[in-house]
Design a protein around this motif. Sequence first.
Motif, PDB file in Angstrom:
ATOM      1  N   MET A  58      -4.162   4.248   1.808  1.00  0.00           N
ATOM      2  CA  MET A  58      -3.745   5.136   2.895  1.00  0.00           C
ATOM      3  C   MET A  58      -3.804   4.409   4.241  1.00  0.00           C
ATOM      4  O   MET A  58      -2.860   4.483   5.035  1.00  0.00           O
ATOM      5  CB  MET A  58      -4.625   6.386   2.920  1.00  0.00           C
ATOM      6  N   LYS A 113      -7.659   4.902  -2.902  1.00  0.00           N
ATOM      7  CA  LYS A 113      -6.780   5.826  -2.179  1.00  0.00           C
ATOM      8  C   LYS A 113      -6.943   5.649  -0.675  1.00  0.00           C
ATOM      9  O   LYS A 113      -5.966   5.593   0.069  1.00  0.00           O
ATOM     10  CB  LYS A 113      -7.081   7.258  -2.590  1.00  0.00           C
ATOM     11  N   ILE A 159       0.612   3.962  -3.173  1.00  0.00           N
ATOM     12  CA  ILE A 159      -0.308   5.038  -2.800  1.00  0.00           C
ATOM     13  C   ILE A 159      -0.165   6.289  -3.668  1.00  0.00           C
ATOM     14  O   ILE A 159      -1.125   6.997  -3.908  1.00  0.00           O
ATOM     15  CB  ILE A 159      -0.191   5.396  -1.302  1.00  0.00           C
ATOM     16  N   GLU A 160       1.008   6.567  -4.170  1.00  0.00           N
ATOM     17  CA  GLU A 160       1.201   7.787  -4.953  1.00  0.00           C
ATOM     18  C   GLU A 160       0.990   7.582  -6.445  1.00  0.00           C
ATOM     19  O   GLU A 160       1.121   8.537  -7.215  1.00  0.00           O
ATOM     20  CB  GLU A 160       2.583   8.366  -4.681  1.00  0.00           C
ATOM     21  N   ILE A 162      -4.197   4.870  -8.342  1.00  0.00           N
ATOM     22  CA  ILE A 162      -4.734   4.808  -6.979  1.00  0.00           C
ATOM     23  C   ILE A 162      -5.312   6.163  -6.578  1.00  0.00           C
ATOM     24  O   ILE A 162      -6.383   6.245  -5.984  1.00  0.00           O
ATOM     25  CB  ILE A 162      -3.646   4.360  -5.973  1.00  0.00           C
ATOM     26  N   GLN A 163      -4.615   7.228  -6.909  1.00  0.00           N
ATOM     27  CA  GLN A 163      -5.077   8.571  -6.546  1.00  0.00           C
ATOM     28  C   GLN A 163      -6.382   8.942  -7.249  1.00  0.00           C
ATOM     29  O   GLN A 163      -7.163   9.730  -6.722  1.00  0.00           O
ATOM     30  CB  GLN A 163      -3.998   9.614  -6.876  1.00  0.00           C
ATOM     31  N   CYS A 180       0.831  -1.209   0.000  1.00  0.00           N
ATOM     32  CA  CYS A 180       0.000   0.000   0.000  1.00  0.00           C
ATOM     33  C   CYS A 180       0.865   1.258   0.000  1.00  0.00           C
ATOM     34  O   CYS A 180       0.565   2.237  -0.702  1.00  0.00           O
ATOM     35  CB  CYS A 180      -0.938   0.002   1.205  1.00  0.00           C
ATOM     36  N   PRO A 235     -11.113   7.263  -5.250  1.00  0.00           N
ATOM     37  CA  PRO A 235     -11.111   7.575  -3.814  1.00  0.00           C
ATOM     38  C   PRO A 235     -11.120   6.355  -2.902  1.00  0.00           C
ATOM     39  O   PRO A 235     -10.454   6.359  -1.865  1.00  0.00           O
ATOM     40  CB  PRO A 235     -12.381   8.405  -3.623  1.00  0.00           C
ATOM     41  N   GLN A 245      -0.863   7.270  -9.972  1.00  0.00           N
ATOM     42  CA  GLN A 245      -2.008   8.016 -10.491  1.00  0.00           C
ATOM     43  C   GLN A 245      -3.280   7.166 -10.487  1.00  0.00           C
ATOM     44  O   GLN A 245      -4.370   7.683 -10.252  1.00  0.00           O
ATOM     45  CB  GLN A 245      -1.708   8.519 -11.896  1.00  0.00           C
TER      46      GLN A 245
END
Length: 185
Positions: free
Chosen positions: A66, A62, A50-51, A55-56, A46, A59, A53
């Motif tokens: 997180m 993300k 996480i960073e 995943i971002q 994870c 929501p 694109q």
Amino acid sequence: MLHQINDIIQIVTATVLGLACILLVKHSKSGHHTWTGIGFTISIFCYVIIESQAIQAVPVLKFIAMVGAICIPVQFWFLARAIFDDHFKFTPRLIGWFLVQLVPHFNFFICDVVSWSWFVPMSNILAGGVSLGFVLAGLYTALKTKQSDLIDSRLKFRNVFIIVTATIIGMTLIVEAIPINPQTI
């Protein structure tokens, strides 16, 4: 160019972590200790993704990434206990420790909702302190049980574990403390 190299490293790392999870699942019948390793590996996975694109952009993904990344210190503590504490047994009561880790990180979930100028810095300090506390608890577990360990190979592994962990924690703290301007990448 650097951004593309970073993407490649993320993909390779995520693939290796996914393979590690698959291999650990194959041995999952051996007990709770294997599941502790799987949980730790998923948390690191994870953190790695996480960073990205992809995943971002979603929501829910993300949020899941997180939570997984935030729980790495607790997972590390459980892993250290599973490896070095012969009396460690996972019980449902231990799930409360995840809440102890997640609550101070609440500011990451409500980004820019609270407008108090002191809230974000204080929350970051509290979150960092709690995370560091769990990591130190894991290192303490490795050191505390050292006296009762009679197996030479496990003693050597314990020393390597402590040195590698301390190095990685130090490097991570330095990297996380250095602000990076996304426009320079």
